[in-house]
Scaffold this active site. Structure first.
Site, short mmCIF file in Angstrom:
data_model
loop_
_atom_site.label_atom_id
_atom_site.label_comp_id
_atom_site.label_asym_id
_atom_site.label_seq_id
_atom_site.Cartn_x
_atom_site.Cartn_y
_atom_site.Cartn_z
N SER A 129 5.56 -12.30 -10.00
CA SER A 129 5.17 -11.29 -9.02
C SER A 129 5.13 -9.86 -9.55
O SER A 129 4.58 -8.98 -8.91
CB SER A 129 6.08 -11.35 -7.79
OG SER A 129 5.73 -12.45 -6.98
N LYS B 185 7.57 -1.46 -4.23
CA LYS B 185 7.08 -2.59 -3.44
C LYS B 185 7.68 -2.53 -2.03
O LYS B 185 8.80 -2.03 -1.84
CB LYS B 185 7.53 -3.87 -4.15
CG LYS B 185 7.00 -5.17 -3.62
CD LYS B 185 7.52 -6.31 -4.51
CE LYS B 185 6.95 -7.66 -4.09
NZ LYS B 185 7.40 -8.75 -4.99
N SER C 107 3.19 -11.09 -6.29
CA SER C 107 3.29 -10.49 -4.99
C SER C 107 3.41 -8.97 -5.01
O SER C 107 3.25 -8.33 -3.99
CB SER C 107 4.48 -11.09 -4.25
OG SER C 107 5.69 -10.73 -4.87
#
Lengths: 532, 532
Positions: free
Chosen positions: B236, B136, B212
């Site tokens: 997320s 990420k 996310s």
């Protein structure tokens, strides 16, 4: 006599009546008990032959595991053991004032039940089968009071449920017989309050027993208990351990279940979290206590508990041990320094990798940061309990007078964020110490001094720093203050006053390494004993 | 063109230039990529033959552990593997817009180094030897940007240090090659921001990829990555897993080290704590990732990490599994319900003790309580970053306009105490569910729906409740929305719109039982596969 005075008098009368008449000490002994007296309770025990030979043997020859073996292998009954410890606890109470609730009769019933159980089932009820275990007043025991020494709590009903840990003690076969004294608010290191008065140090009545689990410290050290349970949010297990010369262990918070333990504090603190843990007469018993509780799946009973059972950690042949000799703002007294220095050398001789930690993050910063967390309750819940009882604050809390409280600022949400951010930075500095030498554990003083005269303990910087960091730590009693060996020119202490007081070292591990700290405590304790 | 517009244009130009010319998709394919298009990226991959047969085989035939074996046993080189995944990631990027930073050339160098290492030393560098692992955008990788999609962060210098977890990936032999997209503020479940735009769902571009860690979800599902790393403070990791049909695991906070991960948030939060964890293509790879990281003593490198290494938990033949079919305030859509019901029956058939949980504490209460924690930053740090970039809030954050923020009350210290006290009570209610059936794990929906059209995900109640409680939980992809099987009369969804979207179940364990949840995830996954 005011309403409160009558309630206190009743409570004390009831407590006194719980000691069988034949165990009440004669007036010539009781008259020697004085918080200013240079009197050793162990000496009195011997000099006056207060226990039978068998009671002495039972209470002095074993640790908890040894006693367990005697019981389950049929050489002692739980009832014999229970009576011996009750008798010794009754003496401890009369000499050191360590008890709050006494319930020997119920203990005998329980011990008989366990003896019968063993015969009937041919196996023990659990690892604590038949062991008398004492607990700090903050543990709820069904049918007993938990006043915590607050006058205002005298009007509370007795507990209708056990604390989870009490349930687990019983489930594992323990016998409960006594609850022990604490300081008013439990936030100071002298176990004195306006109901039960002050607990004294069995090694020398003129010295403090530490706090807040001070009753446990005095009782376990005097061997009126084979294993005790306290709680610790700033040193409350470890200060009594080092003051009285017992082993003690403060776990990482919420590993030992904390459900339904009374603290009098407001629920939901964003600050430090108190941890329950053992005081014992051997290093191995600290491990035994934690192993037994953590193997009982406490999280299944108690929503406070983390879901990690006991982790088996094999003993290491050679530990990497950091030695932090003390912070210059809080210089250890000569006896404390000598114990630590002697331990360092012994651990080196035993073949460990021992590293002197030249620089440790400031303890002044740590204690200030801890204070920022402790102040976060704008409602001053603990002091409210004092005010509600119309009682005076104890000496250690004089700063907490209504006037000084009125002068305190209102704490804000930003104070929590800022304290947390400071803690992250402080922890990173501490991590650098661990990293530098790939430490298994750090050893350091448990306090700047040994036990000291009442109300002079000072800030518990060497213990509270580990609550701040949530690191597990133990106390190993080791050596004693001895003016023939200690420098007597230090301005920090009076060698005559503390002569004979136990000294100790503290063993510290990274957060959640409870099993590693307990393993290291055992390894270090053996090395120190081999070296004596 | 404003200063910011120029910076964004440059960033996008740079990102585009990182894809080798020979891998740039032709215009007739690119013209099909549209966030409203009912287009399946897997279909395009096959239809246009975008990968060689060997690239397809490498990227589709293994999970991370299988690929590792191919590499260390000499059947594939790390470089071959790396090139195949880079090519597939380049396709994923062009179809789903999942990447933020791309650095294939450095990955090839690293892969060559590892191939040489294997030859030279005759052993792998670590359990991740030669594996391309995606991360990420919030992970700092030395020399790369971590913009988190904030326009204002475009002016930040590139990272000069790795996040600890990145160091651990490398230490264990991983190859890094790509960082992936997130939503503005990372507090919403649609991975869209004003720098990189929106990540699309490879199963159907008109559906959201979740957030996310949405870029990870799309990339791992498309097999442009064999193993990805995300973070999760409300869902997320798990929302992208369930939206895209990958496995995902949110650990208990601070078990996987969180040091030097960028979140843009203010340090020292008294509220929920984000946890880093894996997205993968097999249940067993979730275990593999956590086992590898936790066996690397992360606490020695990172002061955020707890000192508990990997705990070996043997598989249980028979699990006690609670099934929570959903909260009436957030009724699962028919495909989600069918998946869970089907799992329940399969798990029963496999011989587990399966218990329907008739009553679960209100999720409305949980989500409200989580919101109380999320609002505690009076400085609105995350929104400040948005304002600093002169950019518009994304649709999901429209509630967070300056005007509505101005209308928000100032939160106080009491709000933290009260939220903590509420959480203690809520946790106790949840504990009652666990206690009733002595649950090993609970299974429940991961969300009320499958992936849905962009910006319609709704509150992530089924994930955030476990962040609130700090319980470890995993996502197992299982079945797909199918209007020939699902009730199509529900008012909660449009069967045509979500047709073919993956469905999933969530597996939840008590706090700190990460290893138990991973074990159960593997056992459950096998049972579900056997039953298909």
């Amino acid at each position: 006599m005011s309403d409160w005075e009558a309630l206190i008098a009743n409570k004390l009368k009831d407590r006194a009546a719980r000691i069988p008449l034949e165990w009440v000490l004669p007036g010539d002994i009781l008259s020697q008990v004085d918080e200013h007296a240079d009197v050793n309770a162990f000496d009195i025990l011997g000099k006056y032959g207060l226990l039978t030979e068998e009671e002495t043997r039972i209470t002095e020859s074993y640790d908890a595991q040894g006693l367990y073996r005697e019981i389950v292998e049929g050489r002692l009954t739980s009832l014999e053991v229970c009576k011996a410890f009750c008798h010794r606890a009754a003496v401890a109470q009369q000499l050191t004032n360590c008890a709050t609730e006494i319930f020997f009769e119920e203990a005998y019933e329980r011990a008989k039940f366990l003896d019968d159980y063993l015969v009937e089932h041919g196996r023990p009820c659990g690892p604590f089968h038949g062991l008398p275990i004492s607990v700090k007043d903050s543990f709820d025991v069904k049918g007993k009071a938990s006043t915590l020494g607050y006058v205002s709590f005298l009007k509370n009903p007795n507990a209708t449920e056990n604390s989870t840990l009490i349930d687990l003690l019983l489930e594992n076969g323990a016998v409960l017989y006594i609850k022990t004294n604490v300081p008013q608010t439990m936030m100071t290191m002298d176990s004195v309050n306006n109901i039960f008065g002050r607990t004294l140090n069995p090694h020398k009545l003129s010295l403090g027993a530490g706090g807040s689990s001070g009753g446990e410290g005095a009782l376990v050290a005097f061997r009126g208990s084979i294993l005790g349970v306290g709680t610790d949010i700033g040193g409350s297990i470890r200060a009594p351990s080092l003051c009285n010369g017992t082993y003690g262990f403060k776990p990482t918070a919420d590993r030992i279940p904390y459900g339904r333990i009374q603290s009098g504090s407001r629920p939901g603190s964003p600050g430090l979290i108190s941890a329950a843990g053992p005081l014992a007469n051997s290093a191995s018993d600290l491990n035994f206590f934690c192993r037994t509780i953590l193997s009982s799946d406490p999280w299944r009973l108690d929503s406070t508990a983390l879901g990690i059972g006991w982790r088996h950690v094999p003993p290491k042949e050679k530990l990497s041990i950091g030695v932090f000799m003390g912070d210059q703002d809080f210089p250890p007294t000569p006896p404390v320094r000598r114990a630590l220095e002697s331990a360092r050398l012994a651990l080196e001789r035993a073949g460990n990798d021992v590293h002197l930690v030249a620089k440790f993050p400031s303890l002044t910063e740590a204690v200030k940061l801890a204070a920022r967390y402790f102040l976060l309750d704008n409602r001053n819940t603990l002091l409210k309990h004092v005010i509600d009882g119309g009682e005076e604050p104890i000496k250690a809390l004089e700063y907490a007078s209504p006037a000084s409280i009125a002068g305190m600022r209102e704490y804000t949400l930003d104070d929590v964020w800022d304290a947390n951010a400071s803690l992250i930075e402080y922890r990173e500095e501490v991590a650098a110490v661990w990293r530098e030498h790939k430490l298994d554990v750090l050893i350091c003083p448990g306090h700047q001094s040994t036990a000291v005269p009442h109300d002079t303990y000072g800030p518990p910087v060497y213990t509270v720093v580990w609550n701040l960091l949530n690191f597990p730590t133990s106390i190993i009693p080791y050596l004693k203050a001895d003016k023939t060996l200690d420098s007597t020119t230090s301005c920090y202490y009076d060698p005559d006053v503390v002569e004979g007081a136990p000294t100790a070292i503290q063993v510290v591990g990274w957060k959640f390494q409870d099993e590693e700290v307990l393993m290291a405590t055992d390894v270090i304790d053996r090395a120190l004993k081999m070296d004596l």
